[in-house]
Scaffold this motif. Structure first.
Motif, short mmCIF file in Angstrom:
data_model
loop_
_atom_site.label_atom_id
_atom_site.label_comp_id
_atom_site.label_asym_id
_atom_site.label_seq_id
_atom_site.Cartn_x
_atom_site.Cartn_y
_atom_site.Cartn_z
N MET A 34 0.90 -1.16 -0.05
CA MET A 34 0.06 -0.11 -0.18
C MET A 34 0.91 1.32 0.12
N GLY A 35 0.48 2.28 -0.65
CA GLY A 35 1.22 3.36 -0.82
C GLY A 35 0.36 4.70 -0.69
N ALA A 49 5.14 7.32 0.93
CA ALA A 49 5.24 6.22 1.89
C ALA A 49 4.85 4.92 1.29
N THR A 50 5.45 3.79 1.72
CA THR A 50 5.19 2.40 1.33
C THR A 50 5.09 1.56 2.38
N ILE A 51 4.13 0.85 2.62
CA ILE A 51 4.24 -0.14 3.35
C ILE A 51 3.84 -1.69 2.81
N TYR A 52 4.73 -2.57 3.26
CA TYR A 52 4.68 -4.11 2.54
C TYR A 52 3.47 -4.52 3.57
N ALA A 97 -3.02 4.09 -2.70
CA ALA A 97 -3.16 3.06 -3.76
C ALA A 97 -2.59 1.67 -3.46
N ALA A 98 -2.98 0.85 -4.09
CA ALA A 98 -2.68 -0.78 -3.73
C ALA A 98 -2.15 -1.40 -4.91
N ALA A 99 -1.28 -2.08 -4.76
CA ALA A 99 -0.48 -2.99 -5.62
C ALA A 99 0.04 -4.34 -5.27
N GLY A 100 -0.20 -5.04 -6.27
CA GLY A 100 0.21 -6.69 -5.85
C GLY A 100 1.75 -6.88 -5.44
N VAL A 101 2.60 -6.35 -6.17
CA VAL A 101 4.11 -6.33 -5.95
C VAL A 101 4.46 -4.87 -6.22
N PRO A 107 6.95 4.79 -2.93
CA PRO A 107 6.04 4.26 -3.78
C PRO A 107 6.26 4.92 -5.18
N ARG A 108 6.16 4.12 -6.25
CA ARG A 108 6.40 4.45 -7.74
C ARG A 108 5.00 4.24 -8.26
#
Length: 125
Positions: A34-35, A49-52, A97-101, A107-108
């Protein structure tokens, strides 16, 4: 499909704090990262910011390190952005925003598939 809804934006004076929330629903098991991003008028969107989601590992852009904190409530599929020591230049529309990988680091934009509608943050001097 993942649906994201942000909340918590508003107006605050410089030096103040806000906490943004991002509630995720739908196929959240597909989400690995999530970013938080922001976009000020006339400027490009930038990653904050990013969080795994599996491990809670976090990354920050240099311009928010020490002031902003990303966290999650995994049980409720919610990600937060605690923003302290806000400055007028933090004024922007903030998006989660959400990403699978995703890659390590801030975050990009191109890595994220699902986006919220945004919440406005205005910091006055």
């Amino acid at each position: 499909q993942v649906l994201l809804v942000e909340s918590g934006g508003g107006s605050v004076q410089a030096g103040g704090s806000l906490r943004l929330s991002c509630a995720a629903s739908g196929y959240t098991r597909s989400v690995g990262c999530m970013g938080w991003f922001r976009q000020a008028p006339g400027k490009e969107r930038e990653g904050i910011a990013t969080i795994y989601t599996a491990f809670g590992i976090t990354y920050y852009a240099n311009f928010v390190k020490g002031r902003f904190t990303i966290s999650q409530d995994a049980a409720n599929n919610t990600v937060y952005l605690q923003m302290n020591s806000l400055k007028p230049e933090d004024t922007a529309m903030y998006y989660c925003a959400a990403a699978g990988v995703c890659s390590s680091g801030p975050p990009r934009e191109y890595e994220y598939d699902y986006w919220g509608q945004g919440t406005q943050v205005t910091v006055s001097s």
